[in-house]
Design a protein around this motif. Structure first.
Motif, PDB file in Angstrom:
ATOM      1  N   GLN A  83      31.444  56.369  41.745  1.00 17.04           N
ATOM      2  CA  GLN A  83      32.879  56.631  41.592  1.00 17.04           C
ATOM      3  C   GLN A  83      33.738  55.407  41.920  1.00 17.04           C
ATOM      4  N   TRP A  84      33.258  54.561  42.836  1.00 18.36           N
ATOM      5  CA  TRP A  84      33.988  53.311  43.089  1.00 18.36           C
ATOM      6  C   TRP A  84      33.982  52.466  41.815  1.00 18.36           C
TER       7      TRP A  84
ATOM      8  N   GLY B 289      36.461  53.861  39.332  1.00 20.03           N
ATOM      9  CA  GLY B 289      37.837  53.545  39.729  1.00 20.03           C
ATOM     10  C   GLY B 289      38.180  52.082  39.498  1.00 20.03           C
TER      11      GLY B 289
ATOM     12  N   GLU C 213      40.348  47.499  36.307  1.00 18.15           N
ATOM     13  CA  GLU C 213      40.120  46.091  35.972  1.00 18.15           C
ATOM     14  C   GLU C 213      39.183  45.842  34.799  1.00 18.15           C
TER      15      GLU C 213
ATOM     16  N   ASP D 282      37.077  37.313  45.011  1.00 17.20           N
ATOM     17  CA  ASP D 282      36.272  38.535  45.021  1.00 17.20           C
ATOM     18  C   ASP D 282      35.046  38.440  44.124  1.00 17.20           C
TER      19      ASP D 282
ATOM     20  N   LEU E 125      40.750  63.653  42.239  1.00 13.30           N
ATOM     21  CA  LEU E 125      40.181  62.330  42.471  1.00 13.30           C
ATOM     22  C   LEU E 125      39.176  62.384  43.603  1.00 13.30           C
ATOM     23  N   GLU E 126      38.152  61.552  43.480  1.00 13.40           N
ATOM     24  CA  GLU E 126      37.191  61.433  44.575  1.00 13.40           C
ATOM     25  C   GLU E 126      37.550  60.193  45.394  1.00 13.40           C
TER      26      GLU E 126
ATOM     27  N   GLN F 254      35.940  57.703  46.640  1.00  7.94           N
ATOM     28  CA  GLN F 254      35.449  56.382  46.209  1.00  7.94           C
ATOM     29  C   GLN F 254      36.132  55.908  44.932  1.00  7.94           C
ATOM     30  N   TRP F 255      36.532  56.846  44.064  1.00  9.15           N
ATOM     31  CA  TRP F 255      37.310  56.437  42.883  1.00  9.15           C
ATOM     32  C   TRP F 255      38.637  55.819  43.346  1.00  9.15           C
TER      33      TRP F 255
ATOM     34  N   GLY G  45      38.042  52.332  44.665  1.00  5.30           N
ATOM     35  CA  GLY G  45      37.803  51.375  43.583  1.00  5.30           C
ATOM     36  C   GLY G  45      39.075  51.061  42.814  1.00  5.30           C
ATOM     37  N   PHE G  46      39.870  52.087  42.547  1.00  7.63           N
ATOM     38  CA  PHE G  46      41.105  51.888  41.777  1.00  7.63           C
ATOM     39  C   PHE G  46      42.095  51.045  42.581  1.00  7.63           C
TER      40      PHE G  46
ATOM     41  N   ASP H 208      41.255  48.953  45.009  1.00 11.60           N
ATOM     42  CA  ASP H 208      40.704  47.596  45.059  1.00 11.60           C
ATOM     43  C   ASP H 208      41.197  46.803  43.844  1.00 11.60           C
ATOM     44  N   GLY H 209      41.295  47.486  42.704  1.00 15.94           N
ATOM     45  CA  GLY H 209      41.769  46.794  41.511  1.00 15.94           C
ATOM     46  C   GLY H 209      43.278  46.705  41.427  1.00 15.94           C
ATOM     47  N   GLU H 210      43.969  47.806  41.643  1.00 13.11           N
ATOM     48  CA  GLU H 210      45.377  47.911  41.257  1.00 13.11           C
ATOM     49  C   GLU H 210      46.362  48.104  42.405  1.00 13.11           C
TER      50      GLU H 210
ATOM     51  N   LEU I 239      47.656  59.374  36.363  1.00 11.23           N
ATOM     52  CA  LEU I 239      46.833  58.911  37.489  1.00 11.23           C
ATOM     53  C   LEU I 239      47.692  58.666  38.725  1.00 11.23           C
TER      54      LEU I 239
ATOM     55  N   LYS J 131      36.586  47.332  49.262  1.00 11.76           N
ATOM     56  CA  LYS J 131      35.457  46.418  49.135  1.00 11.76           C
ATOM     57  C   LYS J 131      35.901  45.011  48.737  1.00 11.76           C
ATOM     58  N   SER J 132      37.121  44.897  48.242  1.00 16.10           N
ATOM     59  CA  SER J 132      37.628  43.584  47.839  1.00 16.10           C
ATOM     60  C   SER J 132      38.328  42.914  49.021  1.00 16.10           C
ATOM     61  N   LYS J 133      38.764  41.668  48.795  1.00 14.13           N
ATOM     62  CA  LYS J 133      39.480  40.940  49.843  1.00 14.13           C
ATOM     63  C   LYS J 133      40.830  41.585  50.157  1.00 14.13           C
ATOM     64  N   LYS J 134      41.233  42.532  49.318  1.00  8.96           N
ATOM     65  CA  LYS J 134      42.448  43.300  49.594  1.00  8.96           C
ATOM     66  C   LYS J 134      42.334  44.014  50.941  1.00  8.96           C
TER      67      LYS J 134
END
Lengths: 156, 156
Positions: free
Chosen positions: A24-25, A28, A33, A64, B21-22, B24-25, B28-29, B31-33, B67, B112-115
Protein backbone atom coordinates in the motif's frame (compact mmCIF):
# COMPACT_ATOMS: atom_id res chain seq x y z
CA UNK A 1 31.24 -10.41 23.58
CA UNK A 2 28.47 -12.87 22.81
CA UNK A 3 27.35 -13.80 19.34
CA UNK A 4 24.13 -11.89 19.91
CA UNK A 5 25.90 -8.63 20.57
CA UNK A 6 28.07 -9.20 17.51
CA UNK A 7 24.99 -9.68 15.37
CA UNK A 8 23.12 -6.58 16.37
CA UNK A 9 24.96 -3.85 14.50
CA UNK A 10 24.85 -5.61 11.12
CA UNK A 11 21.11 -6.18 11.46
CA UNK A 12 20.59 -2.54 12.29
CA UNK A 13 22.64 -1.57 9.25
CA UNK A 14 20.70 -3.90 7.01
CA UNK A 15 17.33 -2.46 8.01
CA UNK A 16 18.61 1.06 7.37
CA UNK A 17 20.24 0.35 4.03
CA UNK A 18 17.43 -1.64 2.43
CA UNK A 19 13.99 -0.26 3.24
CA UNK A 20 11.29 -2.87 2.99
CA UNK A 21 8.25 -1.44 1.32
CA UNK A 22 4.66 -2.45 1.89
CA UNK A 23 2.31 -2.82 -1.08
CA UNK A 24 0.00 0.00 0.00
CA UNK A 25 2.94 2.37 0.52
CA UNK A 26 4.03 1.62 -3.05
CA UNK A 27 0.49 2.31 -4.32
CA UNK A 28 0.32 5.62 -2.43
CA UNK A 29 3.78 6.70 -3.58
CA UNK A 30 3.04 5.81 -7.22
CA UNK A 31 -0.34 7.59 -6.98
CA UNK A 32 1.72 10.65 -6.14
CA UNK A 33 4.95 10.26 -8.08
CA UNK A 34 4.59 7.51 -10.65
CA UNK A 35 4.08 7.81 -14.39
CA UNK A 36 2.86 5.34 -17.01
CA UNK A 37 4.02 6.55 -20.39
CA UNK A 38 4.03 5.19 -23.93
CA UNK A 39 6.43 6.84 -26.36
CA UNK A 40 5.95 6.36 -30.10
CA UNK A 41 9.18 7.31 -31.81
CA UNK A 42 10.16 7.58 -35.45
CA UNK A 43 12.35 4.57 -36.18
CA UNK A 44 13.13 4.28 -39.91
CA UNK A 45 14.88 0.95 -39.37
CA UNK A 46 11.59 -0.69 -38.40
CA UNK A 47 9.13 -1.85 -41.03
CA UNK A 48 6.24 0.25 -39.69
CA UNK A 49 8.56 3.26 -39.24
CA UNK A 50 7.83 3.63 -35.54
CA UNK A 51 8.93 2.09 -32.30
CA UNK A 52 6.47 1.83 -29.42
CA UNK A 53 8.20 2.35 -26.07
CA UNK A 54 6.13 1.85 -22.93
CA UNK A 55 7.73 2.80 -19.64
CA UNK A 56 6.87 3.02 -15.98
CA UNK A 57 8.85 5.65 -14.08
CA UNK A 58 9.04 7.18 -10.64
CA UNK A 59 11.08 10.38 -10.45
CA UNK A 60 12.51 11.71 -7.22
CA UNK A 61 14.99 14.24 -5.92
CA UNK A 62 18.39 12.59 -5.52
CA UNK A 63 18.18 12.98 -1.75
CA UNK A 64 15.65 10.12 -1.82
CA UNK A 65 17.52 7.85 -4.21
CA UNK A 66 17.31 5.05 -1.61
CA UNK A 67 13.53 4.90 -2.19
CA UNK A 68 14.09 4.33 -5.90
CA UNK A 69 16.44 1.45 -5.11
CA UNK A 70 13.84 0.12 -2.68
CA UNK A 71 11.26 0.18 -5.52
CA UNK A 72 13.72 -1.62 -7.80
CA UNK A 73 14.14 -4.29 -5.14
CA UNK A 74 10.39 -4.43 -4.50
CA UNK A 75 9.49 -5.04 -8.16
CA UNK A 76 12.62 -7.08 -8.89
CA UNK A 77 13.26 -5.28 -12.16
CA UNK A 78 14.07 -1.89 -13.67
CA UNK A 79 16.97 0.53 -13.30
CA UNK A 80 17.78 3.69 -11.34
CA UNK A 81 19.19 6.43 -13.57
CA UNK A 82 19.77 10.16 -13.37
CA UNK A 83 16.86 12.08 -14.84
CA UNK A 84 17.77 15.74 -15.11
CA UNK A 85 19.23 18.33 -12.77
CA UNK A 86 19.20 16.79 -9.27
CA UNK A 87 16.48 14.30 -10.09
CA UNK A 88 16.77 10.53 -10.35
CA UNK A 89 14.36 8.07 -11.92
CA UNK A 90 13.39 4.47 -11.30
CA UNK A 91 12.44 3.13 -14.72
CA UNK A 92 11.05 -0.12 -16.12
CA UNK A 93 11.07 -0.41 -19.92
CA UNK A 94 11.28 -4.09 -20.80
CA UNK A 95 7.83 -5.24 -21.96
CA UNK A 96 8.28 -8.62 -20.28
CA UNK A 97 9.04 -7.01 -16.90
CA UNK A 98 6.19 -4.57 -17.40
CA UNK A 99 3.78 -7.42 -18.20
CA UNK A 100 4.99 -9.84 -15.56
CA UNK A 101 5.86 -7.54 -12.65
CA UNK A 102 4.24 -4.12 -13.00
CA UNK A 103 0.81 -5.01 -14.46
CA UNK A 104 -0.03 -7.79 -11.97
CA UNK A 105 0.96 -5.62 -9.00
CA UNK A 106 -1.31 -2.71 -9.95
CA UNK A 107 -4.09 -5.09 -10.98
CA UNK A 108 -4.01 -6.60 -7.51
CA UNK A 109 -3.44 -3.26 -5.73
CA UNK A 110 -5.41 -0.62 -7.66
CA UNK A 111 -4.20 2.97 -7.74
CA UNK A 112 -6.62 5.30 -6.00
CA UNK A 113 -5.94 8.41 -8.09
CA UNK A 114 -7.02 9.11 -11.66
CA UNK A 115 -3.59 7.76 -12.60
CA UNK A 116 -5.39 4.43 -12.57
CA UNK A 117 -6.98 5.46 -15.88
CA UNK A 118 -3.48 5.90 -17.33
CA UNK A 119 -2.49 2.52 -15.95
CA UNK A 120 -5.49 0.83 -17.61
CA UNK A 121 -4.59 2.40 -21.00
CA UNK A 122 -0.96 1.41 -20.47
CA UNK A 123 -2.14 -2.14 -19.79
CA UNK A 124 -4.27 -2.20 -22.95
CA UNK A 125 -1.28 -1.09 -25.00
CA UNK A 126 0.97 -3.76 -23.46
CA UNK A 127 -1.63 -6.42 -24.26
CA UNK A 128 -1.87 -5.15 -27.86
CA UNK A 129 1.94 -5.34 -28.07
CA UNK A 130 1.87 -8.88 -26.74
CA UNK A 131 -0.27 -9.74 -29.79
CA UNK A 132 2.28 -8.03 -32.03
CA UNK A 133 0.01 -5.12 -32.99
CA UNK A 134 2.85 -2.60 -32.64
CA UNK A 135 4.41 -4.26 -35.69
CA UNK A 136 1.56 -3.28 -38.03
CA UNK A 137 0.64 0.19 -39.23
CA UNK A 138 -2.98 -0.19 -38.06
CA UNK A 139 -1.80 -1.41 -34.67
CA UNK A 140 0.56 1.54 -34.21
CA UNK A 141 -2.29 3.94 -35.03
CA UNK A 142 -4.53 2.17 -32.57
CA UNK A 143 -1.82 2.41 -29.89
CA UNK A 144 -1.22 6.06 -30.74
CA UNK A 145 -4.93 6.81 -30.25
CA UNK A 146 -4.89 5.23 -26.78
CA UNK A 147 -1.57 6.83 -25.79
CA UNK A 148 -2.81 10.30 -26.81
CA UNK A 149 -5.45 10.08 -24.07
CA UNK A 150 -2.91 9.27 -21.35
CA UNK A 151 -1.39 11.74 -18.87
CA UNK A 152 -3.96 14.43 -19.50
CA UNK A 153 -4.98 16.73 -16.69
CA UNK A 154 -1.44 17.09 -15.37
CA UNK A 155 0.77 20.10 -15.31
CA UNK A 156 2.16 20.49 -18.79
CA UNK B 1 -35.96 -9.45 -4.98
CA UNK B 2 -34.25 -10.56 -1.80
CA UNK B 3 -32.81 -8.19 0.76
CA UNK B 4 -29.34 -9.19 -0.32
CA UNK B 5 -29.89 -8.10 -3.88
CA UNK B 6 -31.42 -4.82 -2.69
CA UNK B 7 -28.37 -4.12 -0.57
CA UNK B 8 -25.79 -4.62 -3.24
CA UNK B 9 -26.03 -1.41 -5.28
CA UNK B 10 -25.88 0.96 -2.31
CA UNK B 11 -22.79 -0.82 -0.96
CA UNK B 12 -21.14 -0.51 -4.33
CA UNK B 13 -21.97 3.19 -4.41
CA UNK B 14 -20.63 3.71 -0.93
CA UNK B 15 -17.29 2.12 -1.71
CA UNK B 16 -16.93 4.31 -4.80
CA UNK B 17 -17.94 7.61 -3.20
CA UNK B 18 -15.86 7.40 -0.03
CA UNK B 19 -12.51 5.77 -0.58
CA UNK B 20 -11.21 4.09 2.52
CA UNK B 21 -7.51 4.69 2.86
CA UNK B 22 -4.99 2.39 4.46
CA UNK B 23 -2.31 3.85 6.72
CA UNK B 24 0.58 2.78 4.47
CA UNK B 25 -1.12 4.26 1.40
CA UNK B 26 -1.37 7.57 3.28
CA UNK B 27 2.32 7.36 4.22
CA UNK B 28 3.35 6.65 0.62
CA UNK B 29 1.14 9.39 -0.80
CA UNK B 30 2.41 11.95 1.74
CA UNK B 31 6.01 10.84 1.07
CA UNK B 32 5.30 11.89 -2.50
CA UNK B 33 2.89 14.80 -2.24
CA UNK B 34 2.77 16.05 1.34
CA UNK B 35 4.37 19.14 2.83
CA UNK B 36 5.11 20.15 6.40
CA UNK B 37 5.58 23.89 6.48
CA UNK B 38 5.98 26.52 9.17
CA UNK B 39 5.28 30.11 8.12
CA UNK B 40 6.55 32.97 10.26
CA UNK B 41 4.64 36.08 9.27
CA UNK B 42 4.93 39.69 10.34
CA UNK B 43 1.97 40.36 12.61
CA UNK B 44 2.20 43.81 14.25
CA UNK B 45 -0.84 43.09 16.37
CA UNK B 46 1.03 40.41 18.29
CA UNK B 47 3.41 41.31 21.10
CA UNK B 48 6.40 39.55 19.56
CA UNK B 49 5.57 41.03 16.12
CA UNK B 50 5.32 37.63 14.42
CA UNK B 51 2.79 34.88 14.04
CA UNK B 52 4.01 31.28 13.72
CA UNK B 53 1.77 29.28 11.37
CA UNK B 54 2.49 25.57 11.03
CA UNK B 55 0.59 23.70 8.36
CA UNK B 56 0.39 20.27 6.83
CA UNK B 57 -0.74 20.24 3.21
CA UNK B 58 -1.23 17.82 0.36
CA UNK B 59 -1.69 19.46 -3.03
CA UNK B 60 -3.28 17.66 -5.95
CA UNK B 61 -4.72 18.36 -9.38
CA UNK B 62 -8.45 18.96 -9.09
CA UNK B 63 -9.15 15.76 -10.99
CA UNK B 64 -8.16 13.90 -7.80
CA UNK B 65 -10.05 16.07 -5.35
CA UNK B 66 -11.79 12.93 -4.00
CA UNK B 67 -8.43 11.79 -2.57
CA UNK B 68 -8.11 15.05 -0.64
CA UNK B 69 -11.57 14.52 0.86
CA UNK B 70 -10.58 10.94 1.67
CA UNK B 71 -7.53 12.30 3.55
CA UNK B 72 -9.76 14.77 5.40
CA UNK B 73 -12.00 11.88 6.43
CA UNK B 74 -8.99 9.72 7.32
CA UNK B 75 -7.45 12.31 9.67
CA UNK B 76 -10.81 13.64 10.86
CA UNK B 77 -9.69 17.24 10.54
CA UNK B 78 -8.54 19.88 8.05
CA UNK B 79 -10.12 21.50 5.00
CA UNK B 80 -10.05 21.08 1.23
CA UNK B 81 -9.49 24.38 -0.56
CA UNK B 82 -8.48 25.55 -4.01
CA UNK B 83 -4.74 26.15 -4.23
CA UNK B 84 -3.88 27.85 -7.50
CA UNK B 85 -4.74 27.21 -11.12
CA UNK B 86 -6.33 23.76 -11.30
CA UNK B 87 -4.80 22.57 -8.08
CA UNK B 88 -6.57 21.82 -4.81
CA UNK B 89 -5.10 21.43 -1.33
CA UNK B 90 -5.94 19.44 1.76
CA UNK B 91 -4.72 21.57 4.65
CA UNK B 92 -4.50 21.24 8.42
CA UNK B 93 -3.57 24.41 10.31
CA UNK B 94 -5.04 24.18 13.79
CA UNK B 95 -2.23 23.39 16.22
CA UNK B 96 -4.51 21.14 18.28
CA UNK B 97 -5.44 19.04 15.26
CA UNK B 98 -1.81 18.98 14.16
CA UNK B 99 -0.70 17.81 17.62
CA UNK B 100 -3.51 15.34 18.22
CA UNK B 101 -4.11 13.89 14.76
CA UNK B 102 -1.18 14.50 12.43
CA UNK B 103 1.82 14.06 14.78
CA UNK B 104 0.67 10.76 16.34
CA UNK B 105 -0.09 9.25 12.92
CA UNK B 106 3.35 9.96 11.45
CA UNK B 107 5.04 8.98 14.72
CA UNK B 108 3.37 5.59 14.49
CA UNK B 109 3.78 5.29 10.70
CA UNK B 110 7.12 6.89 9.83
CA UNK B 111 7.61 8.52 6.44
CA UNK B 112 10.20 6.70 4.36
CA UNK B 113 11.50 9.68 2.41
CA UNK B 114 13.71 12.51 3.64
CA UNK B 115 10.45 14.36 4.24
CA UNK B 116 10.60 12.59 7.59
CA UNK B 117 13.32 15.06 8.57
CA UNK B 118 10.91 17.92 7.84
CA UNK B 119 8.24 16.15 9.87
CA UNK B 120 10.59 15.83 12.87
CA UNK B 121 11.43 19.56 12.73
CA UNK B 122 7.73 20.36 12.33
CA UNK B 123 7.07 18.23 15.40
CA UNK B 124 9.78 20.04 17.41
CA UNK B 125 8.22 23.38 16.51
CA UNK B 126 4.73 22.23 17.52
CA UNK B 127 6.09 21.03 20.87
CA UNK B 128 7.83 24.40 21.39
CA UNK B 129 4.53 26.13 20.58
CA UNK B 130 2.72 23.91 23.08
CA UNK B 131 5.08 25.38 25.71
CA UNK B 132 4.22 28.89 24.48
CA UNK B 133 7.66 29.60 23.05
CA UNK B 134 6.18 31.22 19.92
CA UNK B 135 5.00 34.03 22.21
CA UNK B 136 8.51 35.12 23.18
CA UNK B 137 11.11 36.78 20.96
CA UNK B 138 13.75 34.13 21.80
CA UNK B 139 11.25 31.37 21.07
CA UNK B 140 10.32 32.82 17.68
CA UNK B 141 14.03 33.03 16.78
CA UNK B 142 14.52 29.44 17.85
CA UNK B 143 11.53 28.36 15.75
CA UNK B 144 12.79 30.43 12.81
CA UNK B 145 16.16 28.66 13.00
CA UNK B 146 14.50 25.23 12.87
CA UNK B 147 12.01 26.25 10.13
CA UNK B 148 14.83 27.61 7.94
CA UNK B 149 16.26 24.09 7.69
CA UNK B 150 12.97 22.59 6.52
CA UNK B 151 12.00 21.83 2.91
CA UNK B 152 15.53 22.07 1.59
CA UNK B 153 16.58 19.94 -1.34
CA UNK B 154 13.29 20.41 -3.17
CA UNK B 155 12.56 22.24 -6.36
CA UNK B 156 12.37 25.92 -5.52
Amino acid sequence: MTDNIMREPSETLRSVSSQRLEAQWVVGFVDGEGCFYVGINLQPEMKVGYQVLPEFTVVQHERDIQLLYALKQFFGCGVVRSNHAERMAYRVRGTRHLRERILPFFEMHPLKSKKRQDFLKFRRILLLMERGEHLTTEGVERIRAIASKMNTGRER
